[in-house]
Each structure stands twice: as structure tokens, then as C-alpha cells.
Design a protein around this motif. Structure first.
Motif, PDB file in Angstrom:
ATOM      1  N   TYR A  92      -9.545   2.654   3.591  1.00  8.31           N
ATOM      2  CA  TYR A  92      -8.822   1.871   2.589  1.00  8.31           C
ATOM      3  C   TYR A  92      -9.555   1.823   1.253  1.00  8.31           C
ATOM      4  CZ  TYR A  92      -6.310  -2.054   0.448  1.00  8.31           C
ATOM      5  OH  TYR A  92      -5.585  -2.837  -0.415  1.00  8.31           O
ATOM      6  N   TYR A  93     -10.859   1.653   1.261  1.00 10.99           N
ATOM      7  CA  TYR A  93     -11.604   1.473   0.010  1.00 10.99           C
ATOM      8  C   TYR A  93     -12.140   2.792  -0.555  1.00 10.99           C
ATOM      9  CZ  TYR A  93     -11.289  -3.497   1.075  1.00 10.99           C
ATOM     10  OH  TYR A  93     -10.820  -4.763   1.344  1.00 10.99           O
ATOM     11  N   GLU A 112       0.249  -8.339  -0.029  1.00  9.69           N
ATOM     12  CA  GLU A 112      -0.408  -7.219   0.657  1.00  9.69           C
ATOM     13  C   GLU A 112      -1.471  -7.689   1.642  1.00  9.69           C
ATOM     14  OE1 GLU A 112      -2.788  -7.466  -3.307  1.00  9.69           O
ATOM     15  OE2 GLU A 112      -0.864  -8.120  -2.504  1.00  9.69           O
ATOM     16  N   SER A 150      -7.658  -5.361  -3.676  1.00 11.21           N
ATOM     17  CA  SER A 150      -6.688  -4.547  -2.929  1.00 11.21           C
ATOM     18  C   SER A 150      -6.253  -3.378  -3.796  1.00 11.21           C
ATOM     19  CB  SER A 150      -5.479  -5.397  -2.553  1.00 11.21           C
ATOM     20  OG  SER A 150      -4.718  -5.720  -3.717  1.00 11.21           O
ATOM     21  N   THR A 207      -4.426  -5.248   3.484  1.00 14.89           N
ATOM     22  CA  THR A 207      -5.645  -5.058   2.698  1.00 14.89           C
ATOM     23  C   THR A 207      -6.848  -4.792   3.618  1.00 14.89           C
ATOM     24  OG1 THR A 207      -4.834  -6.478   0.930  1.00 14.89           O
ATOM     25  CG2 THR A 207      -7.202  -6.104   1.018  1.00 14.89           C
ATOM     26  N   THR A 265       0.849  -1.182   0.000  1.00 18.69           N
ATOM     27  CA  THR A 265       0.000   0.000   0.000  1.00 18.69           C
ATOM     28  C   THR A 265       0.888   1.238   0.000  1.00 18.69           C
ATOM     29  OG1 THR A 265      -0.135   0.516   2.370  1.00 18.69           O
ATOM     30  CG2 THR A 265      -1.556  -1.246   1.553  1.00 18.69           C
ATOM     31  N   GLY A 274      -7.349  -9.624  -2.677  1.00 17.12           N
ATOM     32  CA  GLY A 274      -5.950  -9.213  -2.705  1.00 17.12           C
ATOM     33  C   GLY A 274      -4.988 -10.386  -2.690  1.00 17.12           C
TER      34      GLY A 274
END
Length: 534
Positions: A482-483, A472, A460, A476, A328, A468
Motif C-alpha cells: 500500500y505505501y 477509505e 492514505s 488504508t 483506493t 486517512g
């Protein structure tokens, strides 16, 4: 050089005496040893705050005590291939001309930066520039970055003891070394094309730092009368970490087949737990592997000293990417320590707080070598002024790229954008299931755990695999935002990036400024990026 003598020297964290050269002898350009560790955790560095429970790494501790810790070291792409590409070219990985990367642009309309960013023959690179300036260049250890056409990989279940299989392994090693030489290295030996468990026969899926260190020592010995650049790419402490396939393995086992006799370049594997116990350090596989890695570093320092080269050599120790959020563009993925060492140290002393990127390694090395930087070749700049005590920033902004994410940092602010191509948004359940089944089959083949069997699991930032990939897996979905397609963080107040400010109207101005900075980078790089690329 006898192993028992080395084990004594390596334990003492020696401060070597200076070799006096004649005053009239001309000073040649410095040598460089670029030592890349593979997947070190921050707690493995005794010199960092995270290093609460010490590891036995006397040689790495010596580098930190005598050199400079770059406390604000970043990597522009936090998985191994693009990270190595950037170190060895000074360019963002999306500038790679490898066929695999270019194919993603054709298929998806954007460059998807992952393990596809290879260095090809003819592409400008640091070793090629040094070579043309009279340096001898050498590489040992993990490749995972140079393109190797025509390779005939030996199958996972083939028997390396079979003479025909052994001959094919030897031929494969020669193919690897030849490909690396075509990219700017005079010398290449003891090469792992990939991580050990993905490298070839399962019987050879082990680390062998003795094999890599022996090749490094040979390169230094053969080129001691020339300025040289040695790229030492360790396979440790990346998996496999279990003793039988890492520090406690049969040291006859190499990626090119079995040797007739075990190597004893480094201290005996049987001594590793004894040395940990004697130092009062817990005996576990992580610490055993880190001591083994430190022994490899130590034998290089010892060799430089024995040949009188340590007073004119700069050692760069770098971990390829952050581990807390690997795969990431969060801070724990893009922050990764480096230590720069030379005898007598640098004017900035033990720590340098200037923000630097791994794009900066190549121009910095050329700067110290006295080689003019080619115009417009690098995305990075030399941080030599920072080492010499200039605390002024060398970057106004820093740019990051990986998979389907892009980010930019300026001061306290960070903007992270996630954009998927149309293919990802319209992918059918059947296609998702097919992709996931193929990936899970590869995990089983490598002996890795299955992450999910749900074809509708979200992608991911790195890959279009439902749920993912394993690289990662630990990161994830782990951040609250995150999303989210657009993410804005105040790193000063929120260093763990828990509060996404992108949807807060009070920060609309900051969001727009950071978006524009990201767009400025994207407009100079190959491939599109949805609405953010003009």
C-alpha cells in the motif's frame, strides 16, 4: 397508484406483457433510466458469486435475468463525486473545471481527484447533449456532483419545525434544483445535496426513497410523450443504515423539511420485515434497506409498464464504486457491477465479459439514442457493440485516478503509482496535528468514530489527513504494498494484489511498459504528477 397494489406487483417479479403499438407509428428514440445505487456491496447482488446469502431484490434480479450483467465493469475514480462526474460526462474526473479541483493544481502542482470534481454550468455533459437532441432530462435523488453556487445550507442543530427554518430549507431545495437545471436537466426534484448525515439539520439526516421515487414517477408521467433520460441517484444503501434513519423512518422527513403527510409511494415500511420473513431472508437493516431500494426500482419499472413505455426504454443499473477497497485504485475499489436492461434483452445474453469503464456510459447512451458523438469530447467509447455480441475488446488499456494515486490496466498487468506533493513530504508535526484535530472535530459532529489521534500516522492514497479519512478507512494500509510509490501486479496470478512486483528485476520490462502507458494518459490530462508527468 396505490401502495398495496404496488407491493403485490413488486413481490411477484413480474414479466410484463408487451404493449402493442400501431405498426405505422414511427419508432421514437429509446428512453433511458440511469439508476445509481450508493455504496452497494458485491454480496448484495444475487447475480454475483459473492451473493451467497440472498437478499430479497426481485426487481434487480429481474434486470439481471432479462438484461446483461457487465462482469468487467470498472470505475475510473472510486468515490462518489468523481464517479458520478464521469458517468454524466464520459470524461475523466480530472478534466473537471470546478474551482476546488483547479485550486489543488495551483497549490500542489497536481490535480487531486476526490469530492472536488463538480460539473459546472456550460461544461459539456450527457444530459445537455440529450437535451439539445430533443430529449427531456430529469434528475432525482443524491446530487454530490453538480456545482451549486450561492447555497445557504441550514445548520445541523437548527429546528426544521420552525417555520423560518422550513422556509430556508425550501429555498435551499430550490437553489439545488435550479443549479442542476443549469447543467442540462429540464427537471430536478427531491434532491439531497450530500449524504443525509452531511446534508443539513440533524433531524432531517435520514433517507426517504418514497420522496425520491415520487419525483421520478412525476417526471415519467409528465414526459411520457417525449424521449426522456431519467437520472435516479439513490441515497441507499449508504449510511446512515440504522432503521430509524433509513427504511423504518418517518416518511414525512425529507431533505427539504417535513411533509404534512407521510408518503405511500412504496410499500409500507411495516411490511418490509414481514416480506423478508415470508421469503425466508434474515431480517436485518442491510436487507431491509436493499428491499426498500428494490421497491424504488420496481415502482419505476411498474410505471414504465403502465404507460406502455417499457418496450422502448433502456435501464442502466450501476453501483457508484467498489466497496472492498473503497478510496483506493485496487481492484476491489475500481470494480463495480452494472446491469443493462431492455425488454427482450441484448444479443450478448446474460453476461458480457468485455472490459468497460464508467467513462463509456455517456457515449453508449448517445449511440443507442442515435445522436452523433461530438468529436474528441469523451474519454470513453460506446460499448453497444459488446452488448450486440461483439466480444472484441473496446479498450487496450484502462486508466484510473484518485487522490494521490494513478493506475493503468492492460491485459493481466496493472501498474499503480502513488505520488505526494512536496507539501505532504515536508508537513510539520504541528500542521499535521491541526489537520487531524479539524478532521476529528468533523467526525464527532457527524457522529462518526475517530480513526486515529496520531498526527504522525501515514497518509492514505486519497487524502492528506494523518491516518486517512473515514471514506477509505477500511482500505488504508491493508495491502502489503500500500505505501509503495510504484506497484506492479500480475492480476492473473495475483488477483488480490498481494505481491508487488515493481522491485523485482525479472519484471523490469513489464514495469517500464506499464509506466509508459500511464504517462501517455497523464500527458493528456491537467496537472502534474511528480516524475511521471512530462
Amino acid at each position: 397508484m396505490k401502495a398495496h397494489l404496488l407491493s403485490i406487483g413488486l413481490l411477484l417479479v413480474p414479466v410484463f406483457c408487451t404493449v402493442v403499438r400501431g405498426e405505422d407509428s414511427p419508432k421514437r428514440p429509446p428512453n433511458f433510466v440511469f439508476f445509481v445505487a450508493d455504496d452497494m456491496q458485491r454480496e448484495m447482488f444475487n447475480c454475483l458469486a459473492e451473493g451467497e446469502e440472498p437478499f430479497l431484490t426481485p426487481n434487480l434480479d429481474r434486470l439481471a435475468a432479462e438484461g446483461t450483467l457487465m462482469t468487467q465493469q470498472y470505475v475510473s475514480s472510486p468515490v462518489c463525486t468523481p464517479s458520478r462526474f464521469t458517468c454524466l460526462t464520459g470524461r475523466f474526473a480530472s478534466r473537471s473545471t470546478s474551482r476546488a479541483l483547479l485550486q489543488t493544481i495551483l497549490e500542489e502542482g497536481q490535480s487531486v481527484v476526490n469530492w472536488n470534481t463538480r460539473i459546472r454550468p456550460g461544461q459539456p455533459s450527457l444530459p445537455r447533449l440529450l437535451q439539445r437532441a430533443g430529449y427531456k432530462t430529469g434528475m432525482v435523488g443524491k446530487n454530490h456532483v453538480f456545482e451549486v453556487p450561492g447555497r445557504r445550507k441550514v445548520g445541523r442543530h437548527e429546528d426544521p419545525h420552525d417555520p423560518l427554518v422550513h422556509a430556508r430549507l425550501q429555498a435551499d431545495q430550490q437553489t439545488l434544483c435550479n443549479a442542476i437545471r443549469r447543467c442540462g436537466f429540464d427537471y430536478a426534484a427531491a434532491i439531497y445535496q450530500n449524504n443525509p448525515e452531511s446534508n443539513g439539520p440533524e433531524a432531517l439526516a435520514v433517507h426517504n426513497l418514497d420522496w425520491i421515487a415520487q419525483a421520478a414517477i412525476r417526471f415519467i408521467e409528465e414526459n411520457q410523450d417525449h424521449p426522456f433520460f431519467l437520472y435516479f441517484a439513490s441515497t441507499v444503501p449508504h449510511s446512515p443504515g440504522d432503521p430509524a434513519r433509513s427504511w423504518n423512518t418517518d416518511r414525512r422527513t425529507t431533505a427539504a423539511g417535513f411533509l404534512a403527510e407521510p408518503l405511500n409511494v412504496l410499500p409500507s415500511r411495516h411490511d418490509i420485515p414481514k416480506r423478508l420473513e415470508a421469503a425466508g431472508v434474515p431480517v436485518d437493516s442491510q436487507r431491509a434497506n436493499m428491499l426498500w431500494l428494490d421497491d424504488a426500482l420496481g415502482v419505476l419499472l411498474w410505471q414504465l409498464h403502465e404507460l406502455g413505455l417499457d418496450d422502448n426504454t433502456i435501464v442502466l443499473f450501476f453501483n457508484d464504486n467498489g466497496q472492498g477497497a473503497k478510496g483506493t485504485l485496487y481492484e476491489d475499489g475500481i470494480r463495480s457491477p452494472s446491469i443493462i436492461w431492455r425488454k427482450g434483452g441484448f444479443p450478448c445474453k446474460l453476461a458480457c465479459n468485455v472490459k468497460v469503464s464508467n467513462t463509456d456510459f455517456a457515449p453508449t447512451i448517445l449511440d443507442f439514442a442515435g445522436i452523433p458523438k461530438p468529436e474528441d469530447l469523451f474519454d470513453g467509447v460506446s460499448f453497444r457493440p459488446a452488448l450486440e455480441g461483439n466480444a472484441e475488446p473496446i479498450h487496450e488499456t484502462l486508466y484510473f485516478e484518485l487522490g494521490y494515486a494513478r493506475a493503468v490496466v492492460m491485459g493481466r498487468w496493472k501498474y499503480l503509482a502513488v505520488r505526494y506533493p512536496d507539501r505532504a513530504r515536508t508537513m510539520s508535526r504541528e500542521e499535521r496535528a491541526r489537520i487531524l484535530d479539524q478532521y476529528n472535530s468533523s467526525l464527532r459532529e457527524r457522529g462518526r468514530p475517530i480513526l486515529t489521534t496520531d498526527p504522525l500516522a501515514r497518509f492514505s492514497h486519497l487524502s492528506l489527513i494523518p491516518g486517512g479519512g473515514d471514506a477509505e478507512a477500511a482500505s488504508t494500509g491493508q495491502r502489503p504494498g500500500y505505501y509503495d510509490s510504484d506497484q506492479l501486479y500480475d492480476l492473473q496470478r495475483d488477483p488480490l494484489e498481494r505481491k508487488n512486483l515493481a522491485g523485482d528485476p525479472d519484471y523490469a520490462d513489464e514495469l517500464q511498459v506499464m509506466k509508459q502507458h500511464l504517462q501517455n494518459y497523464l500527458n493528456t490530462l491537467p496537472g502534474g504528477f511528480a516524475d511521471l508527468k512530462d
